[in-house]
Design a protein around this motif. Structure first.
Motif, PDB file in Angstrom:
ATOM      1  N   THR A  77      94.484   8.203   6.038  1.00 35.41           N
ATOM      2  CA  THR A  77      95.669   8.963   6.420  1.00 35.41           C
ATOM      3  C   THR A  77      95.226  10.415   6.509  1.00 35.41           C
ATOM      4  O   THR A  77      94.488  10.889   5.631  1.00 35.41           O
ATOM      5  N   MET A  78      95.655  11.105   7.550  1.00 30.91           N
ATOM      6  CA  MET A  78      95.206  12.482   7.743  1.00 30.91           C
ATOM      7  C   MET A  78      96.339  13.353   8.260  1.00 30.91           C
ATOM      8  O   MET A  78      97.342  12.853   8.779  1.00 30.91           O
ATOM      9  N   THR A  79      96.139  14.647   8.101  1.00 27.28           N
ATOM     10  CA  THR A  79      97.066  15.650   8.602  1.00 27.28           C
ATOM     11  C   THR A  79      96.272  16.621   9.463  1.00 27.28           C
ATOM     12  O   THR A  79      95.218  17.100   9.043  1.00 27.28           O
ATOM     13  N   LEU A  80      96.799  16.904  10.642  1.00 28.36           N
ATOM     14  CA  LEU A  80      96.152  17.860  11.547  1.00 28.36           C
ATOM     15  C   LEU A  80      96.754  19.245  11.325  1.00 28.36           C
ATOM     16  O   LEU A  80      97.969  19.385  11.188  1.00 28.36           O
ATOM     17  N   GLU A  81      95.896  20.263  11.308  1.00 26.42           N
ATOM     18  CA  GLU A  81      96.360  21.650  11.280  1.00 26.42           C
ATOM     19  C   GLU A  81      96.180  22.201  12.688  1.00 26.42           C
ATOM     20  O   GLU A  81      95.071  22.256  13.210  1.00 26.42           O
ATOM     21  N   VAL A  82      97.302  22.576  13.324  1.00 29.73           N
ATOM     22  CA  VAL A  82      97.266  23.070  14.695  1.00 29.73           C
ATOM     23  C   VAL A  82      97.853  24.477  14.757  1.00 29.73           C
ATOM     24  O   VAL A  82      98.527  24.922  13.827  1.00 29.73           O
ATOM     25  N   GLU A  83      97.613  25.166  15.876  1.00 29.15           N
ATOM     26  CA  GLU A  83      98.102  26.536  16.046  1.00 29.15           C
ATOM     27  C   GLU A  83      99.544  26.525  16.522  1.00 29.15           C
ATOM     28  O   GLU A  83      99.807  26.481  17.717  1.00 29.15           O
ATOM     29  N   GLY A  84     100.474  26.588  15.619  1.00 32.27           N
ATOM     30  CA  GLY A  84     101.880  26.751  15.963  1.00 32.27           C
ATOM     31  C   GLY A  84     102.619  25.470  16.271  1.00 32.27           C
ATOM     32  O   GLY A  84     102.040  24.409  16.504  1.00 32.27           O
ATOM     33  N   GLU A  85     103.930  25.612  16.295  1.00 31.64           N
ATOM     34  CA  GLU A  85     104.817  24.478  16.542  1.00 31.64           C
ATOM     35  C   GLU A  85     104.703  23.965  17.979  1.00 31.64           C
ATOM     36  O   GLU A  85     104.913  22.793  18.239  1.00 31.64           O
TER      37      GLU A  85
END
Length: 169
Positions: free
Chosen positions: A91-99
């Protein structure tokens, strides 16, 4: 008595030039006040223009985008292995630039999941068990998710991947 009026005349003559010098002094002071007011007003006008221009520049500079975190549903895949069946549940979570980026990735989630399933199922169990193997996997996931969804489209801005669960059996 004749001498008294003679003294009065010079005294009266002295008073007249003193009155003229007081008028000159008042005119000079008034002119100085006008000049100082003009200089102060001009300075205030130009400084307010600079201040307004700097405010406009500050407003034009975009605020840094706040990172958005996009949790993904768990993945369970068969791993490549010579020692029998091996499974990976991650299970993973992505960190992205903005909504905006998070919304774009959510809208294309089937493509994202397909890319990640193909990537994860191509891995060898011994390769991803180590810390270095997991770091390499993070970079490969970022690369896969960052690929454009449409031909000649812009790539996604994925900053990082965080594993919230990582089980190899």
């Amino acid at each position: 008595m004749a001498k008294a009026p003679a003294k009065a005349a010079p005294a009266h003559g002295d008073a007249a030039p003193a009155g003229k010098s007081k008028k000159k002094l008042i005119i000079i002071i008034a002119a100085a006040v006008v000049v100082l007011a003009a200089v102060g007003g001009g300075a205030a006008f130009f400084l307010s223009k600079k201040h307004a221009a700097s405010k406009e520049k500050e407003e034009k500079v975009e605020a840094p985008k706040v990172a958005a975190f996009l949790p993904l549903e768990p993945f369970t895949v068969n791993l490549q292995s010579d020692a029998g069946d091996k499974y990976l549940q991650v299970t993973m979570t992505l960190e992205v630039e903005g909504e905006e980026q998070a919304s774009l990735i959510k809208a294309n989630m089937p493509q994202v999941r397909s890319r990640l399933l193909l990537l994860l199922s191509s891995k060898d169990a011994n390769e991803i068990i180590t810390g270095d193997g997991k770091e390499k996997l993070v970079q490969e996931i970022i690369e896969k998710v960052s690929q454009p969804f449409a031909a000649k489209g812009e790539s996604q801005k994925v900053n990082n991947v965080y594993f919230t669960s990582f089980v190899v059996q």
